[in-house]
Design a protein around this motif. Structure first.
Motif, PDB file in Angstrom:
ATOM      1  N   TYR A 200       0.820  -1.219   0.000  1.00 12.72           N
ATOM      2  CA  TYR A 200       0.000   0.000   0.000  1.00 12.72           C
ATOM      3  C   TYR A 200       0.857   1.274   0.000  1.00 12.72           C
ATOM      4  O   TYR A 200       0.527   2.262   0.651  1.00 12.72           O
ATOM      5  CB  TYR A 200      -0.967   0.004   1.195  1.00 12.72           C
ATOM      6  CG  TYR A 200      -1.686  -1.307   1.381  1.00 12.72           C
ATOM      7  CD1 TYR A 200      -2.584  -1.768   0.420  1.00 12.72           C
ATOM      8  CD2 TYR A 200      -1.436  -2.114   2.491  1.00 12.72           C
ATOM      9  CE1 TYR A 200      -3.227  -2.996   0.565  1.00 12.72           C
ATOM     10  CE2 TYR A 200      -2.067  -3.344   2.648  1.00 12.72           C
ATOM     11  CZ  TYR A 200      -2.961  -3.772   1.683  1.00 12.72           C
ATOM     12  OH  TYR A 200      -3.590  -4.986   1.839  1.00 12.72           O
ATOM     13  N   ILE A 201       1.968   1.216  -0.744  1.00 13.91           N
ATOM     14  CA  ILE A 201       2.807   2.408  -0.934  1.00 13.91           C
ATOM     15  C   ILE A 201       2.641   2.876  -2.377  1.00 13.91           C
ATOM     16  O   ILE A 201       1.968   3.872  -2.633  1.00 13.91           O
ATOM     17  CB  ILE A 201       4.281   2.121  -0.590  1.00 13.91           C
ATOM     18  CG1 ILE A 201       4.409   1.749   0.894  1.00 13.91           C
ATOM     19  CG2 ILE A 201       5.142   3.350  -0.902  1.00 13.91           C
ATOM     20  CD1 ILE A 201       5.820   1.413   1.340  1.00 13.91           C
ATOM     21  N   ASP A 202       3.217   2.146  -3.328  1.00 13.36           N
ATOM     22  CA  ASP A 202       3.015   2.495  -4.743  1.00 13.36           C
ATOM     23  C   ASP A 202       1.548   2.400  -5.128  1.00 13.36           C
ATOM     24  O   ASP A 202       1.092   3.117  -6.024  1.00 13.36           O
ATOM     25  CB  ASP A 202       3.850   1.573  -5.634  1.00 13.36           C
ATOM     26  CG  ASP A 202       5.334   1.884  -5.561  1.00 13.36           C
ATOM     27  OD1 ASP A 202       5.679   2.978  -5.067  1.00 13.36           O
ATOM     28  OD2 ASP A 202       6.142   1.043  -5.980  1.00 13.36           O
ATOM     29  N   ASN A 203       0.805   1.522  -4.466  1.00 16.19           N
ATOM     30  CA  ASN A 203      -0.616   1.335  -4.767  1.00 16.19           C
ATOM     31  C   ASN A 203      -1.510   1.883  -3.655  1.00 16.19           C
ATOM     32  O   ASN A 203      -2.661   1.500  -3.519  1.00 16.19           O
ATOM     33  CB  ASN A 203      -0.925  -0.151  -4.974  1.00 16.19           C
ATOM     34  CG  ASN A 203      -0.565  -0.997  -3.750  1.00 16.19           C
ATOM     35  OD1 ASN A 203       0.270  -0.591  -2.945  1.00 16.19           O
ATOM     36  ND2 ASN A 203      -1.181  -2.152  -3.618  1.00 16.19           N
ATOM     37  N   GLY A 204      -0.965   2.786  -2.836  1.00 17.39           N
ATOM     38  CA  GLY A 204      -1.743   3.351  -1.733  1.00 17.39           C
ATOM     39  C   GLY A 204      -2.732   4.411  -2.201  1.00 17.39           C
ATOM     40  O   GLY A 204      -2.593   4.968  -3.298  1.00 17.39           O
ATOM     41  N   PRO A 205      -3.744   4.724  -1.383  1.00 19.51           N
ATOM     42  CA  PRO A 205      -4.745   5.733  -1.745  1.00 19.51           C
ATOM     43  C   PRO A 205      -4.100   7.105  -1.962  1.00 19.51           C
ATOM     44  O   PRO A 205      -3.387   7.614  -1.086  1.00 19.51           O
ATOM     45  CB  PRO A 205      -5.681   5.759  -0.526  1.00 19.51           C
ATOM     46  CG  PRO A 205      -5.455   4.460   0.163  1.00 19.51           C
ATOM     47  CD  PRO A 205      -4.016   4.119  -0.066  1.00 19.51           C
ATOM     48  N   GLU A 206      -4.346   7.687  -3.112  1.00 24.71           N
ATOM     49  CA  GLU A 206      -3.709   8.957  -3.452  1.00 24.71           C
ATOM     50  C   GLU A 206      -4.240  10.125  -2.616  1.00 24.71           C
ATOM     51  O   GLU A 206      -3.583  11.153  -2.494  1.00 24.71           O
ATOM     52  CB  GLU A 206      -3.897   9.247  -4.946  1.00 24.71           C
ATOM     53  CG  GLU A 206      -3.164   8.279  -5.856  1.00 24.71           C
ATOM     54  CD  GLU A 206      -1.646   8.372  -5.726  1.00 24.71           C
ATOM     55  OE1 GLU A 206      -1.142   9.436  -5.326  1.00 24.71           O
ATOM     56  OE2 GLU A 206      -0.965   7.363  -6.017  1.00 24.71           O
ATOM     57  N   ASP A 207      -5.452   9.988  -2.063  1.00 23.37           N
ATOM     58  CA  ASP A 207      -6.027  11.096  -1.300  1.00 23.37           C
ATOM     59  C   ASP A 207      -5.552  11.128   0.150  1.00 23.37           C
ATOM     60  O   ASP A 207      -5.893  12.045   0.896  1.00 23.37           O
ATOM     61  CB  ASP A 207      -7.554  11.032  -1.345  1.00 23.37           C
ATOM     62  CG  ASP A 207      -8.116   9.794  -0.653  1.00 23.37           C
ATOM     63  OD1 ASP A 207      -7.461   8.723  -0.732  1.00 23.37           O
ATOM     64  OD2 ASP A 207      -9.198   9.890  -0.045  1.00 23.37           O
ATOM     65  N   ILE A 208      -4.771  10.138   0.557  1.00 23.63           N
ATOM     66  CA  ILE A 208      -4.240  10.117   1.917  1.00 23.63           C
ATOM     67  C   ILE A 208      -2.793  10.603   1.888  1.00 23.63           C
ATOM     68  O   ILE A 208      -1.951  10.038   1.183  1.00 23.63           O
ATOM     69  CB  ILE A 208      -4.323   8.694   2.515  1.00 23.63           C
ATOM     70  CG1 ILE A 208      -5.794   8.321   2.743  1.00 23.63           C
ATOM     71  CG2 ILE A 208      -3.545   8.593   3.814  1.00 23.63           C
ATOM     72  CD1 ILE A 208      -6.008   6.931   3.311  1.00 23.63           C
ATOM     73  N   LYS A 209      -2.491  11.650   2.639  1.00 25.14           N
ATOM     74  CA  LYS A 209      -1.168  12.269   2.597  1.00 25.14           C
ATOM     75  C   LYS A 209      -0.051  11.293   2.950  1.00 25.14           C
ATOM     76  O   LYS A 209       1.060  11.396   2.438  1.00 25.14           O
ATOM     77  CB  LYS A 209      -1.134  13.485   3.522  1.00 25.14           C
ATOM     78  CG  LYS A 209      -1.950  14.651   3.037  1.00 25.14           C
ATOM     79  CD  LYS A 209      -1.809  15.856   3.962  1.00 25.14           C
ATOM     80  CE  LYS A 209      -2.602  17.045   3.434  1.00 25.14           C
ATOM     81  NZ  LYS A 209      -2.494  18.238   4.316  1.00 25.14           N
ATOM     82  N   SER A 210      -0.353  10.352   3.823  1.00 26.26           N
ATOM     83  CA  SER A 210       0.676   9.408   4.240  1.00 26.26           C
ATOM     84  C   SER A 210       1.194   8.564   3.074  1.00 26.26           C
ATOM     85  O   SER A 210       2.342   8.108   3.102  1.00 26.26           O
ATOM     86  CB  SER A 210       0.133   8.485   5.341  1.00 26.26           C
ATOM     87  OG  SER A 210      -0.104   9.211   6.520  1.00 26.26           O
TER      88      SER A 210
END
Length: 356
Positions: free
Chosen positions: A282-292
């Protein structure tokens, strides 16, 4: 080395220890025998006496504490040495808001990494860094702004904030699709109760000095340079630690790697310390709207750049992004998740390839 408690030889079966920790995946056939265990302090300092003469009659009732000193800013280490095999020991350092507890068991009661590696013949030296957990004594008790609010008078709630930053899901109790984080209310309850505030300011140089003493003490006790396993903010302290007694570094999603060309970078290159970094999903494919998500992408890119330069300069660094090797669903706390044994096996093979 001054120990806080006497260390006596003991013989313990891990089935008992694991029962106490709530673990349930052990059998008598794979019981763990502990030859020796105990607790000791490393590093730290002693304050100058408070002006005045110690009142022996009033002692603790004399709230001026005239003539009193304090032993402060040390690291506290619980250790276990297994019977039989004598492979390189591991010094475990937790991350922000955590203590050694996170390495010892999982939220759903399975074996933690310290037991898993103990069974492989690797003594466990589990540290609480200065100003945290069992090493909380410090001179200036100053709350970290992340830990408190309202002028330091109230603990700062953060269950949902940290859970999301750790890439487990979009706030409690949600988990990302395919997550390896243990499901259920009780596992979540156990995980969130690991968090604890610091008792003083964050001082990387001071923490590194105490951790240098831990590594030296570990080497004296075992006769071997220890492997230094760090997590998250503990990775920052790891770079501030002396390399003299360091066999290797295993950095689990550290906050960053040393800046290329810096004195810290040169220190590790000169010492030729082999190191391996692990990052979850969930880094390269993590939610783009979450700043983390952006934060973890930045950290992963920086670590990869560090490793490329470190290897060119004669070092030995490997970066493992777990999804790229087919291990998916892990968060920032991969050592507590459902596949923690699989990841531990990957680490063990790397250690063996380095002769450790």
């Amino acid at each position: 080395m001054k120990k806080l408690f006497k260390i006596a030889p003991v013989a313990l079966v891990s089935a008992f220890t694991i029962f106490v920790m709530g673990c349930n995946d052990n059998t008598a056939a794979d019981a763990l025998v502990i030859e020796r265990q105990g607790v000791f302090a490393s590093g730290g300092s002693v304050t100058e006496p408070i002006p005045g003469e110690f009142n022996v009659t009033e002692n603790w009732m004399d709230f001026s504490r005239a003539g009193n000193t304090a032993h402060v800013d040390h690291a506290n280490t619980f250790f276990q040495i297994p019977a039989g095999k004598n492979r390189s020991p591991i010094v475990y350092l937790h991350g922000y808001g955590q203590t050694r507890t996170g390495w010892q068991a999982t939220p759903d009661g399975r074996e933690g990494w310290s037991d898993i590696f103990l069974k492989k013949g690797r003594a466990a030296f589990l540290v609480d860094q200065p100003r945290r957990g069992a090493a909380g004594n410090t001179v200036n008790v100053v709350a970290n702004p992340q830990d408190t609010r309202n002028g330091g008078k109230e603990y700062n709630p953060g269950d949902q904030a940290w859970y999301t930053h750790f890439r487990i899901g979009r706030g409690t109790p949600n988990r990302y699709e395919g997550s390896q984080f243990p499901a259920g209310d009780e596992a979540l309850n156990q995980f969130l109760r690991q968090m604890t505030p610091s008792t003083g300011e964050y001082d990387e140089a001071l923490f590194g000095k105490s951790m240098s003493a831990v590594l030296a003490d570990t080497r004296k006790m075992t006769g071997k340079k220890p492997v230094y396993m760090t997590h998250s903010q503990g990775g920052r302290v790891g770079w501030a630690t002396d390399t003299e007694n360091m066999a290797a570094v295993i950095a689990i999603e550290p906050g960053f790697a040393p800046e290329v060309g810096s004195e810290t970078y040169k220190k590790f290159v000169a010492a030729k310390v082999p190191m391996i970094f692990y990052f979850g999903d969930y880094i390269d494919n993590g939610p783009e709207d979450i700043k983390s998500t952006g934060f973890w992408k930045m950290v992963l890119a920086q670590v990869r750049d560090f490793a490329e330069h470190y290897n060119k300069d004669g070092g030995d660094a490997t970066v493992i992004y777990l999804p790229e090797i087919g291990i998916k669903g892990n968060s920032h706390f991969m050592f507590q998740e459902l596949n923690n044994k699989e990841i531990a096996e990957h680490i063990e093979k790397w250690l063996e390839s380095k002769g450790l």
